[in-house]
Design a protein around this motif. Sequence first.
Motif, mmCIF file in Angstrom:
data_model
loop_
_atom_site.group_PDB
_atom_site.id
_atom_site.type_symbol
_atom_site.label_atom_id
_atom_site.label_comp_id
_atom_site.label_asym_id
_atom_site.label_seq_id
_atom_site.Cartn_x
_atom_site.Cartn_y
_atom_site.Cartn_z
ATOM 1 N N ALA A 177 -47.923 -18.139 13.281
ATOM 2 C CA ALA A 177 -46.983 -17.322 13.486
ATOM 3 C C ALA A 177 -47.226 -15.737 13.042
ATOM 4 C CB ALA A 177 -45.595 -17.767 13.027
ATOM 5 N N ILE A 178 -47.677 -15.667 11.696
ATOM 6 C CA ILE A 178 -47.969 -14.408 11.087
ATOM 7 C C ILE A 178 -49.297 -14.058 11.919
ATOM 8 C CG2 ILE A 178 -49.009 -13.373 8.995
ATOM 9 C CD1 ILE A 178 -47.099 -15.221 7.671
ATOM 10 N N ILE A 179 -50.200 -14.807 12.153
ATOM 11 C CA ILE A 179 -51.491 -14.168 12.960
ATOM 12 C C ILE A 179 -51.026 -13.602 14.204
ATOM 13 C CG2 ILE A 179 -53.533 -14.746 14.075
ATOM 14 C CD1 ILE A 179 -53.900 -16.645 11.532
ATOM 15 N N MET A 180 -50.223 -14.368 15.061
ATOM 16 C CA MET A 180 -49.827 -13.946 16.431
ATOM 17 C C MET A 180 -48.948 -12.671 16.145
ATOM 18 S SD MET A 180 -51.903 -15.702 17.942
ATOM 19 C CE MET A 180 -51.640 -15.083 19.557
ATOM 20 N N MET A 181 -48.071 -12.733 15.284
ATOM 21 C CA MET A 181 -47.207 -11.240 15.072
ATOM 22 C C MET A 181 -48.114 -10.325 14.886
ATOM 23 S SD MET A 181 -43.865 -10.821 12.967
ATOM 24 C CE MET A 181 -44.447 -10.209 11.435
ATOM 25 N N GLY A 182 -48.945 -10.352 13.737
ATOM 26 C CA GLY A 182 -49.980 -9.405 13.678
ATOM 27 C C GLY A 182 -50.783 -8.981 14.919
ATOM 28 N N LEU A 183 -50.907 -9.749 15.879
ATOM 29 C CA LEU A 183 -51.601 -9.088 17.213
ATOM 30 C C LEU A 183 -50.783 -8.445 17.828
ATOM 31 C CD1 LEU A 183 -53.819 -9.410 19.228
ATOM 32 C CD2 LEU A 183 -52.967 -11.637 19.967
ATOM 33 N N GLY A 184 -49.532 -8.955 17.919
ATOM 34 C CA GLY A 184 -48.312 -8.213 18.628
ATOM 35 C C GLY A 184 -48.050 -6.875 18.096
ATOM 36 N N VAL A 240 -46.902 -25.113 22.054
ATOM 37 C CA VAL A 240 -48.004 -24.066 22.004
ATOM 38 C C VAL A 240 -47.670 -22.713 22.657
ATOM 39 C CG1 VAL A 240 -50.304 -23.505 22.523
ATOM 40 C CG2 VAL A 240 -49.634 -25.788 22.002
ATOM 41 N N VAL A 241 -46.902 -22.694 23.753
ATOM 42 C CA VAL A 241 -46.454 -21.507 24.386
ATOM 43 C C VAL A 241 -45.479 -20.675 23.201
ATOM 44 C CG1 VAL A 241 -44.908 -20.618 26.141
ATOM 45 C CG2 VAL A 241 -46.673 -22.342 26.759
ATOM 46 N N MET A 242 -44.548 -21.462 22.768
ATOM 47 C CA MET A 242 -43.545 -20.703 21.802
ATOM 48 C C MET A 242 -44.387 -20.189 20.676
ATOM 49 S SD MET A 242 -40.718 -20.660 23.374
ATOM 50 C CE MET A 242 -39.826 -19.862 22.100
ATOM 51 N N ILE A 243 -45.157 -20.898 19.984
ATOM 52 C CA ILE A 243 -45.807 -20.443 18.660
ATOM 53 C C ILE A 243 -46.705 -19.452 18.689
ATOM 54 C CG2 ILE A 243 -47.730 -22.058 18.780
ATOM 55 C CD1 ILE A 243 -45.445 -21.559 15.668
ATOM 56 N N VAL A 244 -47.113 -19.272 20.057
ATOM 57 C CA VAL A 244 -48.064 -18.266 20.455
ATOM 58 C C VAL A 244 -47.563 -16.901 20.970
ATOM 59 C CG1 VAL A 244 -50.143 -17.322 21.821
ATOM 60 C CG2 VAL A 244 -50.060 -19.559 20.742
ATOM 61 N N LEU A 245 -46.463 -17.078 21.920
ATOM 62 C CA LEU A 245 -46.135 -15.981 22.697
ATOM 63 C C LEU A 245 -44.872 -15.334 21.998
ATOM 64 C CD1 LEU A 245 -46.275 -16.910 26.641
ATOM 65 C CD2 LEU A 245 -47.881 -15.916 25.210
ATOM 66 N N LEU A 246 -44.044 -16.149 21.381
ATOM 67 C CA LEU A 246 -42.706 -15.553 20.658
ATOM 68 C C LEU A 246 -43.301 -14.678 19.682
ATOM 69 C CD1 LEU A 246 -39.873 -15.568 20.667
ATOM 70 C CD2 LEU A 246 -39.874 -17.559 18.828
#
Length: 287
Positions: free
Chosen positions: A16-23, A142-148
């Motif tokens: 979640a932290i890694i993907m939020m950093g991407l966002g 997987v969709v939620m843990i990546v896209l959210l």
Amino acid sequence: MQANFLSAVLLPLALAIIMMGLGLSLQLEDFKRVVTFPKAVVLGLFCQMILLPVICYFIALGFGLSPELAVGLMLLSASPGGPTANLYSHISKGDVALNVTLTALNSLISVFSITIIVNFAMKQFMQSDQYVPLQFSKVMEVVMIVLLPVSIGMVVRSKFSKLAATLDKPVKIASAVFLTLVIVLTIIKERNHIVDDSKAVGLATLTLNVASMAIGYFVPLFFQLGKKQAIAIGMEIGIHNGTLAIFIALTVIGNSTMSIPPVIYSLLMFFTAAIFGYLVNIGRKYA
């Protein structure tokens, strides 16, 4: 207890932290850039989504990997490029804007393409009684843990740009720390057979790593893209989101052996990416 903490708490939090950093690094313009770089984006996605899994399949066969390690390697090949690819591309004088666009698109598409590739790999490498297709609920997980988290990061970037700028560096540091913790705890969890599995899959993983960067670099050059774009695509395809692959192996599929290739790859890719960046710039220097 340790296994539960890793799969139920640390992995989802790290991802979640890694993907939020991407966002936090993305804007809607990054998705619109497909129109600006159509050829580069199409080639990058083709190499990532189609060519690399095909190469990985033959690497798994060629090295005679056990079924679970073969599926783990295929899972890794299907995982999108990590946000770290943007940093390495910048250091190596690649086209960072292209990297950001490819990372954004890969992360979106991969939540569905991973399911197809992993199901194919499990059907090919595992016995019929071991093959269990990923259920829809697991795919949505997987969709939620990546896209959210990506969506949250993009909203923060759009509405609160100063906050996004403030959070950028701490989130990157946290991402690196959590990735390290995930790798260390996975190694500890698998300590009873990590050495044997590493011997079995280490060379195959290194081969996939080198092949990823070579494919990402030379295919664009063959199709007459610029060197900056070739470097960007090479980094994008060579640096994978290992945390996502480990999360899917441990939490979604529930097979710890499948997490070994992503763990080894995550350790190797930072060194090989640095060497790759050095070599392509040496070539530029003496061209």
